[in-house]
Motif scaffolding. Structure first.
Motif, PDB file in Angstrom:
ATOM      1  N   GLY A   1       3.062   6.228  -6.721  1.00 12.58           N
ATOM      2  CA  GLY A   1       2.039   6.689  -7.898  1.00 12.58           C
ATOM      3  C   GLY A   1       2.037   8.376  -7.582  1.00 12.58           C
ATOM      4  N   TRP A   2       2.096   8.557  -6.392  1.00 13.27           N
ATOM      5  CA  TRP A   2       2.478  10.409  -6.096  1.00 13.27           C
ATOM      6  C   TRP A   2       3.590  10.847  -7.037  1.00 13.27           C
ATOM      7  CZ3 TRP A   2       5.958  13.076  -3.314  1.00 13.27           C
ATOM      8  CH2 TRP A   2       5.490  14.706  -3.514  1.00 13.27           C
TER       9      TRP A   2
ATOM     10  N   ARG B   1       2.584   1.744  -3.372  1.00 14.92           N
ATOM     11  CA  ARG B   1       1.651   2.079  -4.518  1.00 14.92           C
ATOM     12  C   ARG B   1       1.344   3.485  -4.402  1.00 14.92           C
ATOM     13  NH1 ARG B   1      -2.958  -0.509  -2.843  1.00 14.92           N
ATOM     14  NH2 ARG B   1      -3.356   1.351  -1.901  1.00 14.92           N
ATOM     15  N   ASP B   2       1.138   4.127  -2.902  1.00 17.71           N
ATOM     16  CA  ASP B   2       0.585   5.433  -2.741  1.00 17.71           C
ATOM     17  C   ASP B   2       1.835   6.249  -3.327  1.00 17.71           C
ATOM     18  OD1 ASP B   2      -1.943   4.659  -2.305  1.00 17.71           O
ATOM     19  OD2 ASP B   2      -1.680   5.112   0.172  1.00 17.71           O
ATOM     20  N   LEU B   3       3.014   6.138  -2.620  1.00 13.39           N
ATOM     21  CA  LEU B   3       4.132   7.068  -2.617  1.00 13.39           C
ATOM     22  C   LEU B   3       4.838   7.019  -4.198  1.00 13.39           C
ATOM     23  CD1 LEU B   3       5.884   6.690   0.815  1.00 13.39           C
ATOM     24  CD2 LEU B   3       5.147   8.708  -0.451  1.00 13.39           C
TER      25      LEU B   3
ATOM     26  N   VAL C   1       2.596  13.373   2.183  1.00 13.50           N
ATOM     27  CA  VAL C   1       2.303  12.221   1.487  1.00 13.50           C
ATOM     28  C   VAL C   1       2.651  10.788   2.167  1.00 13.50           C
ATOM     29  CG1 VAL C   1       2.584  10.986  -0.733  1.00 13.50           C
ATOM     30  CG2 VAL C   1       2.407  13.426  -0.824  1.00 13.50           C
TER      31      VAL C   1
ATOM     32  N   ASN D   1       0.875  -1.450   0.119  1.00 12.95           N
ATOM     33  CA  ASN D   1       0.134   0.232  -0.035  1.00 12.95           C
ATOM     34  C   ASN D   1       0.794   1.416   0.040  1.00 12.95           C
ATOM     35  OD1 ASN D   1      -3.355  -0.162   0.585  1.00 12.95           O
ATOM     36  ND2 ASN D   1      -2.348  -2.154   1.281  1.00 12.95           N
ATOM     37  N   ILE D   2       2.027   1.370   0.791  1.00 17.13           N
ATOM     38  CA  ILE D   2       2.721   2.385   1.021  1.00 17.13           C
ATOM     39  C   ILE D   2       3.463   2.626  -0.261  1.00 17.13           C
ATOM     40  CG2 ILE D   2       4.758   3.484   2.135  1.00 17.13           C
ATOM     41  CD1 ILE D   2       3.626   2.080   4.719  1.00 17.13           C
TER      42      ILE D   2
ATOM     43  N   ARG E   1       0.076  10.385   4.763  1.00 17.25           N
ATOM     44  CA  ARG E   1      -1.036  10.022   4.393  1.00 17.25           C
ATOM     45  C   ARG E   1      -1.058   8.476   4.001  1.00 17.25           C
ATOM     46  NH1 ARG E   1      -2.476  13.702  -0.063  1.00 17.25           N
ATOM     47  NH2 ARG E   1      -1.238  12.427  -1.606  1.00 17.25           N
ATOM     48  N   SER E   2       0.031   7.987   3.021  1.00 22.21           N
ATOM     49  CA  SER E   2       0.051   6.703   2.692  1.00 22.21           C
ATOM     50  C   SER E   2       0.147   5.601   3.887  1.00 22.21           C
ATOM     51  CB  SER E   2       1.386   6.451   1.691  1.00 22.21           C
ATOM     52  OG  SER E   2       2.499   6.456   2.559  1.00 22.21           O
TER      53      SER E   2
ATOM     54  N   HIS F   1      -3.218   5.471   5.234  1.00 18.16           N
ATOM     55  CA  HIS F   1      -3.964   4.384   4.184  1.00 18.16           C
ATOM     56  C   HIS F   1      -3.707   2.966   4.438  1.00 18.16           C
ATOM     57  CE1 HIS F   1      -4.933   7.704   0.964  1.00 18.16           C
ATOM     58  NE2 HIS F   1      -5.473   7.935   2.169  1.00 18.16           N
TER      59      HIS F   1
END
Length: 259
Positions: A65-66, A61-63, A84, A58-59, A87-88, A91
């Motif tokens: 992707g950002w 993917r979020d970071l 960010v 998850n981390i 936030r990741s 999530h």
């Protein structure tokens, strides 16, 4: 004083160890984003493995992707990265909690976490629990993170000595973890990076088996990053390998600032 840019080399090794029946550690790397994530799961059956894998995935993917979405030449500040990152992790915390609610066999699972974003000449570093980050600079090893554990609290309060801590029965009792409460307590700091720094992220399967002096000695060896990672894992196994062992190394490459 002119400061040249740095580039970063990453490598990681993970091993089940000599005692455990499965590997509940997980890691994720993204060279392009300068991202390194390491997690050490906890929980019955394979629940710890699920929690650590979910957190890393998850981390990342979020970071990642950002960073891809922001790849339009816009300047990225350290405050942006910190925001960010937090936030990741939030999530990921929610995802692990949700999985535990939906699957009874995962009840009570959680994971430690250490996550770093290397950007320019800085490291934005977050951690939860007793997975660690060390820095080797000019031959000197420094522990960058401070464990969130009962043992560390006892040491800080002067209730036990460092020698007593090495044989304490409370070595693996963490006071913070990801995936166990709705609000996750991530500790985040920013650190300046210098050329030729080597950063080590590790699970307690390494730090419980090796003294800091052992870690420093191996990191100083004139070997490739990959061989140094393997040497750390091998020594932890030679000392008993009582837990899963994960080692993540990051080498900052470039020139030191010049006048």
């Amino acid at each position: 004083m002119a400061a040249s840019s740095l580039s970063y080399r990453f490598c990681a090794r993970t091993d089940q160890g000599r005692v455990r029946g499965n590997n509940e550690d997980a890691f994720a790397l993204d060279d392009a984003a300068g991202l390194a994530v390491l997690a050490d799961g906890m929980g019955g059956y394979n629940a710890g493995e699920v929690a650590s894998s979910m957190a890393c995935a998850n981390i990342q993917r979020d970071l990642s992707g950002w960073f891809r979405a922001d790849d339009a030449g816009n300047p990225v500040t350290l405050d942006d990265i910190r925001r960010v990152l937090e936030r990741s992790v939030a999530h990921a915390n929610s995802a692990v909690l949700q999985a535990a609610r939906e699957h009874s066999e995962y009840a009570g699972m959680g994971t430690t976490l250490v996550v770093g974003v290397f950007h320019g000449r800085d490291l934005v570093l977050g951690h939860i629990g007793d997975s660690r980050c060390y820095r080797l600079r000019e031959g000197q090893l420094t522990r960058v993170t401070r464990d969130h554990s009962l043992l560390q609290e006892q040491l800080d309060a002067g209730l036990i000595t460092a020698e007593q801590a090495e044989v304490s029965v409370h070595r693996n009792l963490v006071t913070r973890a990801l995936g166990v409460d709705p609000a996750v307590m991530l500790e985040v700091h920013t650190h300046p990076v210098e050329a030729e720094d080597i950063y080590l992220m590790c699970s307690d399967g390494l730090s419980d088996m090796l003294r800091d002096t052992d870690i420093a000695k191996l990191l100083r060896l004139p070997l490739s990053l990959e061989l140094r990672a393997e040497a750390l894992v091998d020594m932890a196994n030679d000392r008993g390998g009582r837990d899963n062992i994960t080692v993540l190394l990051v080498h900052a490459q470039g020139q030191r600032p010049t006048l």
